[in-house]
Design an enzyme around this catalytic site. Structure first.
Site, PDB file in Angstrom:
ATOM      1  N   ILE A 119      88.826   1.769  54.904  1.00 34.22           N
ATOM      2  CA  ILE A 119      87.887   1.876  53.797  1.00 34.22           C
ATOM      3  C   ILE A 119      88.424   2.974  52.887  1.00 34.22           C
ATOM      4  O   ILE A 119      89.217   3.813  53.314  1.00 34.22           O
ATOM      5  CB  ILE A 119      86.438   2.171  54.257  1.00 34.22           C
ATOM      6  N   ASP A 120      88.004   2.965  51.624  1.00 37.43           N
ATOM      7  CA  ASP A 120      88.523   3.938  50.661  1.00 37.43           C
ATOM      8  C   ASP A 120      88.181   5.364  51.077  1.00 37.43           C
ATOM      9  O   ASP A 120      87.210   5.607  51.804  1.00 37.43           O
ATOM     10  CB  ASP A 120      87.933   3.675  49.273  1.00 37.43           C
ATOM     11  N   GLN A 121      88.952   6.318  50.565  1.00 36.74           N
ATOM     12  CA  GLN A 121      88.741   7.720  50.907  1.00 36.74           C
ATOM     13  C   GLN A 121      87.326   8.182  50.579  1.00 36.74           C
ATOM     14  O   GLN A 121      86.697   8.888  51.365  1.00 36.74           O
ATOM     15  CB  GLN A 121      89.751   8.603  50.180  1.00 36.74           C
ATOM     16  N   THR A 123      84.672   6.229  50.162  1.00 36.60           N
ATOM     17  CA  THR A 123      83.664   5.415  50.834  1.00 36.60           C
ATOM     18  C   THR A 123      83.378   6.030  52.198  1.00 36.60           C
ATOM     19  O   THR A 123      84.303   6.371  52.936  1.00 36.60           O
ATOM     20  CB  THR A 123      84.158   3.970  51.017  1.00 36.60           C
ATOM     21  N   ARG A 225      83.501  -2.832  44.713  1.00 35.84           N
ATOM     22  CA  ARG A 225      83.510  -2.032  43.492  1.00 35.84           C
ATOM     23  C   ARG A 225      83.789  -2.902  42.267  1.00 35.84           C
ATOM     24  O   ARG A 225      83.104  -2.790  41.233  1.00 35.84           O
ATOM     25  CB  ARG A 225      84.549  -0.918  43.600  1.00 35.84           C
TER      26      ARG A 225
END
Length: 306
Positions: A119-121, A123, A225
């Site tokens: 998952i994104d940093q 998130t 997103r």
């Protein structure tokens, strides 16, 4: 610092492959990977092939995980789940990254443990990790075959009244003249199939924002997103989608002032949270839910007290 430079000594001339296999018990695959990324150096110069010879002193850069005490959310016989805080990287970006989730996993559960997805940093939320090589393959296959059901929570701009089925293909931005080539994804007919289901949970009239639950059927980069931005309900706190190229570059270069970011995007961080994982592994069904009060997190990061 998880990457450590260790001085080593080969008492006789032999190939790097034989030395590392005998002295450290590494597999051929691991040896090839370490050499390919430049972790074995003679006089400061990386060797390029496992067949290159070692003799005398040389340097080996290896990963030594550190723990900062992040407790796992769930521990099973074959897997571990962490409830990752926003801002924490999943993997090191380079050898100078001081700490990431892979540190905690390997420090607590051994070097064979590995993270099964990303998952994104910014998130926050649930990250599923395998305890060994066999379960890693099986868990990654679940994601690949879309047998993993994921639910995210997000605070989005505007009022969303009805459930959405967003079927919009996604394509990585590919403009060599743009500074955003490494970051931005866009809706494009020539992109990969991407499907997200969205359910509104709660509207905040004084903020004109809606808390929603997003269930991605596919797992494209930045999928939720981009889909929410495409539907004109961008996620609150998103520093990329819906922002000018100038401010995106400032964010990527860590030059975007926090107060300006709040003014531009509505929050100090991306308000997206991996809230639930549902899957079946080795004949047993699991449903793992985050323990984070995400609504409270949203209000805190939007500088709103209720």
């Amino acid at each position: 610092m998880p990457f450590v430079i260790k001085k080593m000594f080969a008492s006789q001339r032999e190939s790097a492959f034989l030395f590392f296999k005998r002295e450290l018990g590494y597999s051929q695959r691991d040896i090839q990977r370490y050499i390919a990324v430049g972790r074995v150096l003679i006089n400061g110069v990386p060797i390029t092939k496992p067949s290159d010879y070692l003799e005398g002193e040389f340097e080996f850069i290896y990963f030594e995980p550190i723990s900062k005490g992040l407790a796992p959310h769930t521990v099973d016989e074959k897997f571990v789940v962490f409830d990752k805080p926003s801002g924490m990287l999943i993997h090191p970006q380079n050898r100078h990254t001081e700490y990431s989730l892979i540190d905690e996993l390997k420090a607590q559960f051994g070097m064979d443990a590995n993270i099964a997805h990303r998952i994104d940093q910014e998130t926050s939320g649930l990250v599923l990790c395998a305890k060994d090589k066999k379960s890693e393959v099986d868990i990654k296959m679940m994601f690949q075959e879309r047998d993993m059901k994921k639910k995210y929570l997000a605070m989005v701009h505007g009022e969303l009244k009805d459930e959405l089925r967003i079927d919009a293909p996604l394509l990585r931005y590919d403009d060599e003249k743009s500074a955003l080539v490494r970051m931005v994804v866009k809706v494009d007919p020539s992109g990969k199939e991407s499907l997200t289901f969205v359910k509104p949970l709660k509207y905040f009239p004084h903020l004109n924002t809606t808390l929603v639950e997003c269930s991605p059927h596919t797992g494209r980069q930045h999928q939720i997103r981009v889909h929410m931005f495409h539907m004109k309900h961008p996620i609150v706190g998103d520093p990329v989608y819906g922002q000018s190229e100038e401010n995106i570059v400032k964010y990527l270069d860590r030059e975007l002032d926090r107060d300006i970011r709040v003014k531009l995007s509505g929050a100090r961080r991306l308000l997206l949270h991996a809230n639930e994982l549902e899957f079946e592994l080795y004949g047993k069904k699991y449903n793992v839910k985050s323990s984070v009060n995400f609504e409270k997190v949203c209000l805190e990061n939007m500088d709103i007290n209720e």
